[in-house]
Design a protein around this motif. Structure first.
Motif, PDB file in Angstrom:
ATOM      1  N   GLN A 157       0.867  -1.183   0.000  1.00 33.94           N
ATOM      2  CA  GLN A 157       0.000   0.000   0.000  1.00 33.94           C
ATOM      3  C   GLN A 157       0.899   1.226   0.000  1.00 33.94           C
ATOM      4  N   PRO A 158       1.574   1.462  -1.128  1.00 37.91           N
ATOM      5  CA  PRO A 158       2.673   2.429  -1.170  1.00 37.91           C
ATOM      6  C   PRO A 158       2.239   3.861  -0.872  1.00 37.91           C
ATOM      7  N   VAL A 159       3.162   4.580  -0.236  1.00 39.09           N
ATOM      8  CA  VAL A 159       2.906   5.954   0.184  1.00 39.09           C
ATOM      9  C   VAL A 159       4.006   6.854  -0.367  1.00 39.09           C
ATOM     10  N   ALA A 160       3.678   8.102  -0.598  1.00 40.19           N
ATOM     11  CA  ALA A 160       4.668   9.063  -1.098  1.00 40.19           C
ATOM     12  C   ALA A 160       5.700   9.367  -0.018  1.00 40.19           C
ATOM     13  N   ALA A 161       6.966   9.288  -0.379  1.00 39.90           N
ATOM     14  CA  ALA A 161       8.030   9.561   0.579  1.00 39.90           C
ATOM     15  C   ALA A 161       7.937  10.981   1.136  1.00 39.90           C
ATOM     16  N   ARG A 162       7.461  11.911   0.316  1.00 39.87           N
ATOM     17  CA  ARG A 162       7.280  13.292   0.787  1.00 39.87           C
ATOM     18  C   ARG A 162       6.303  13.329   1.962  1.00 39.87           C
ATOM     19  N   GLU A 163       5.238  12.546   1.879  1.00 38.71           N
ATOM     20  CA  GLU A 163       4.236  12.544   2.938  1.00 38.71           C
ATOM     21  C   GLU A 163       4.772  11.892   4.214  1.00 38.71           C
ATOM     22  N   VAL A 164       5.651  10.913   4.059  1.00 43.01           N
ATOM     23  CA  VAL A 164       6.309  10.321   5.221  1.00 43.01           C
ATOM     24  C   VAL A 164       7.197  11.375   5.877  1.00 43.01           C
ATOM     25  N   GLY A 165       7.921  12.132   5.055  1.00 41.62           N
ATOM     26  CA  GLY A 165       8.755  13.203   5.592  1.00 41.62           C
ATOM     27  C   GLY A 165       7.937  14.235   6.349  1.00 41.62           C
ATOM     28  N   GLU A 166       6.772  14.585   5.809  1.00 44.54           N
ATOM     29  CA  GLU A 166       5.897  15.541   6.489  1.00 44.54           C
ATOM     30  C   GLU A 166       5.447  15.003   7.849  1.00 44.54           C
ATOM     31  N   ALA A 167       5.089  13.720   7.878  1.00 42.70           N
ATOM     32  CA  ALA A 167       4.618  13.114   9.123  1.00 42.70           C
ATOM     33  C   ALA A 167       5.722  13.069  10.172  1.00 42.70           C
ATOM     34  N   LEU A 168       6.944  12.794   9.746  1.00 46.83           N
ATOM     35  CA  LEU A 168       8.062  12.736  10.691  1.00 46.83           C
ATOM     36  C   LEU A 168       8.394  14.105  11.265  1.00 46.83           C
ATOM     37  N   VAL A 169       8.349  15.119  10.434  1.00 48.96           N
ATOM     38  CA  VAL A 169       8.613  16.478  10.941  1.00 48.96           C
ATOM     39  C   VAL A 169       7.497  16.905  11.892  1.00 48.96           C
ATOM     40  N   ALA A 170       6.259  16.545  11.575  1.00 53.76           N
ATOM     41  CA  ALA A 170       5.148  16.859  12.477  1.00 53.76           C
ATOM     42  C   ALA A 170       5.339  16.187  13.836  1.00 53.76           C
ATOM     43  N   LEU A 171       5.847  14.948  13.824  1.00 49.30           N
ATOM     44  CA  LEU A 171       6.134  14.243  15.073  1.00 49.30           C
ATOM     45  C   LEU A 171       7.233  14.961  15.854  1.00 49.30           C
ATOM     46  N   ALA A 172       8.265  15.393  15.132  1.00 49.16           N
ATOM     47  CA  ALA A 172       9.354  16.115  15.789  1.00 49.16           C
ATOM     48  C   ALA A 172       8.830  17.369  16.470  1.00 49.16           C
ATOM     49  N   GLU A 173       7.888  18.026  15.840  1.00 50.15           N
ATOM     50  CA  GLU A 173       7.318  19.254  16.387  1.00 50.15           C
ATOM     51  C   GLU A 173       6.383  18.977  17.572  1.00 50.15           C
ATOM     52  N   SER A 174       5.748  17.804  17.563  1.00 54.04           N
ATOM     53  CA  SER A 174       4.728  17.488  18.574  1.00 54.04           C
ATOM     54  C   SER A 174       5.306  17.033  19.899  1.00 54.04           C
ATOM     55  N   GLY A 175       6.516  16.511  19.879  1.00 53.83           N
ATOM     56  CA  GLY A 175       7.108  15.980  21.099  1.00 53.83           C
ATOM     57  C   GLY A 175       6.894  14.486  21.211  1.00 53.83           C
ATOM     58  N   PRO A 176       7.541  13.841  22.184  1.00 53.85           N
ATOM     59  CA  PRO A 176       7.489  12.382  22.329  1.00 53.85           C
ATOM     60  C   PRO A 176       6.066  11.857  22.375  1.00 53.85           C
ATOM     61  N   SER A 177       5.763  10.886  21.506  1.00 51.50           N
ATOM     62  CA  SER A 177       4.399  10.375  21.362  1.00 51.50           C
ATOM     63  C   SER A 177       4.311   8.862  21.392  1.00 51.50           C
ATOM     64  N   GLY A 178       5.440   8.153  21.591  1.00 55.79           N
ATOM     65  CA  GLY A 178       5.416   6.698  21.517  1.00 55.79           C
ATOM     66  C   GLY A 178       5.153   6.239  20.088  1.00 55.79           C
ATOM     67  N   ARG A 179       4.551   5.075  19.949  1.00 54.32           N
ATOM     68  CA  ARG A 179       4.206   4.608  18.615  1.00 54.32           C
ATOM     69  C   ARG A 179       2.886   5.239  18.179  1.00 54.32           C
ATOM     70  N   VAL A 180       2.915   5.915  17.043  1.00 51.57           N
ATOM     71  CA  VAL A 180       1.727   6.606  16.544  1.00 51.57           C
ATOM     72  C   VAL A 180       1.040   5.764  15.479  1.00 51.57           C
ATOM     73  N   ALA A 181      -0.079   6.243  14.961  1.00 48.85           N
ATOM     74  CA  ALA A 181      -0.838   5.511  13.944  1.00 48.85           C
ATOM     75  C   ALA A 181       0.021   5.250  12.714  1.00 48.85           C
ATOM     76  N   ASP A 182      -0.144   4.065  12.126  1.00 51.57           N
ATOM     77  CA  ASP A 182       0.591   3.714  10.920  1.00 51.57           C
ATOM     78  C   ASP A 182       0.191   4.623   9.764  1.00 51.57           C
ATOM     79  N   LEU A 183       1.109   4.761   8.805  1.00 58.00           N
ATOM     80  CA  LEU A 183       0.879   5.596   7.620  1.00 58.00           C
ATOM     81  C   LEU A 183       1.028   4.743   6.372  1.00 58.00           C
TER      82      LEU A 183
END
Length: 252
Positions: A157-183
């Motif tokens: 179920q392939p995903v755009a690498a750009r969108e993975v990058g966006e999700a990772l930066v959002a996580l960095a901004e949000s602070g420690p969250s443990g394991r989050v929802a799969d993408l």
């Protein structure tokens, strides 16, 4: 925010760097070109000065359990130890959908990476993502015999690498969250069919031969274990494989 990116020049790493920069963050690449060895820690301490969060998107060519666990274990232990000394408050790691259900050596390495973070004392977040659209072209080079490319039969179920990058930066901004929802991406595909489309669109002239892999790992790759099927909590991306391919691999 000052964000250090381990694996900054890779498929996802370059998008993490781009997105973080666009959002006004300072990016510190952690790479051999910058004098850093992530397996030994050489040069790492100086690069982590003043860093708020580390995003780890490193990968390895090793497919055996020994090789993958050796790499991901060393990198994770080295990074988190250096982060504690430098006062880095957050470690973000990229992992892979389905690794609990596919008994492959590489996935055992990723499971070790996740376990080390969960059992350690460094604040962390983990995002599991599906294969990227780029995986289809990579698969053309796995086994090449003359004009033929033997491509594993895999349900993805392939995903755009750009969108993975966006999700990772959002996580960095949000602070420690443990394991989050799969993408995952918005659609499911067979990887060998994606590879054929890439070869045709790129004019590569590869003749794709589907290769069912043996054993439990091969069965799991075929049965949908590497997709978000049956997971109502999963987040689905925007960019389809066809859109990504039509844009020359730059959509997202």
């Amino acid at each position: 925010m000052r964000i250090a990116v381990a694996g900054a020049t890779g498929t996802v790493g370059r998008h993490v760097v781009a997105v973080a920069t666009e959002r006004g963050h300072e990016v510190v690449p952690l790479a051999r070109a910058a004098g850093v060895d992530l397996t030994t820690g050489e040069g790492l301490a100086a690069r982590l000065e003043g860093v708020d969060v580390v995003v780890d998107v490193t990968s390895t060519r090793a497919q055996s359990r020994r090789g993958a666990e050796g790499f991901f274990g060393a990198v994770t232990r080295t990074l988190t130890a250096a982060e504690r000394v430098a006062g880095v408050g957050h470690h973000v790691a990229l992992s892979i959908i389905g690794i609990d259900d596919v008994p492959s050596g590489y996935y055992r390495g990723k499971r070790l990476q996740e376990r080390l973070l969960a059992e350690g004392d460094q604040p962390w977040s983990v995002l599991r993502a599906a294969q990227f659209h780029e995986f289809a072209e990579q698969a053309l080079g796995f086994v090449r015999i003359g004009p033929f490319s033997l491509v594993p039969v895999m349900h993805s179920q392939p995903v755009a690498a750009r969108e993975v990058g966006e999700a990772l930066v959002a996580l960095a901004e949000s602070g420690p969250s443990g394991r989050v929802a799969d993408l995952a991406g918005p659609e499911q595909h067979r990887v060998h069919r994606m590879a054929r489309e890439v070869s045709r669109a790129r004019g590569l002239g590869r003749r794709v031969v589907p290769l069912p892999l043996p054993g439990a790992a091969g069965r799991a790759m075929r049965d949908g274990s590497l997709t978000a099927a049956g997971d109502p909590a999963a987040v689905l991306g925007r960019t389809t494989f066809a859109e990504w391919l039509a844009a020359g691999g730059r959509a997202g």
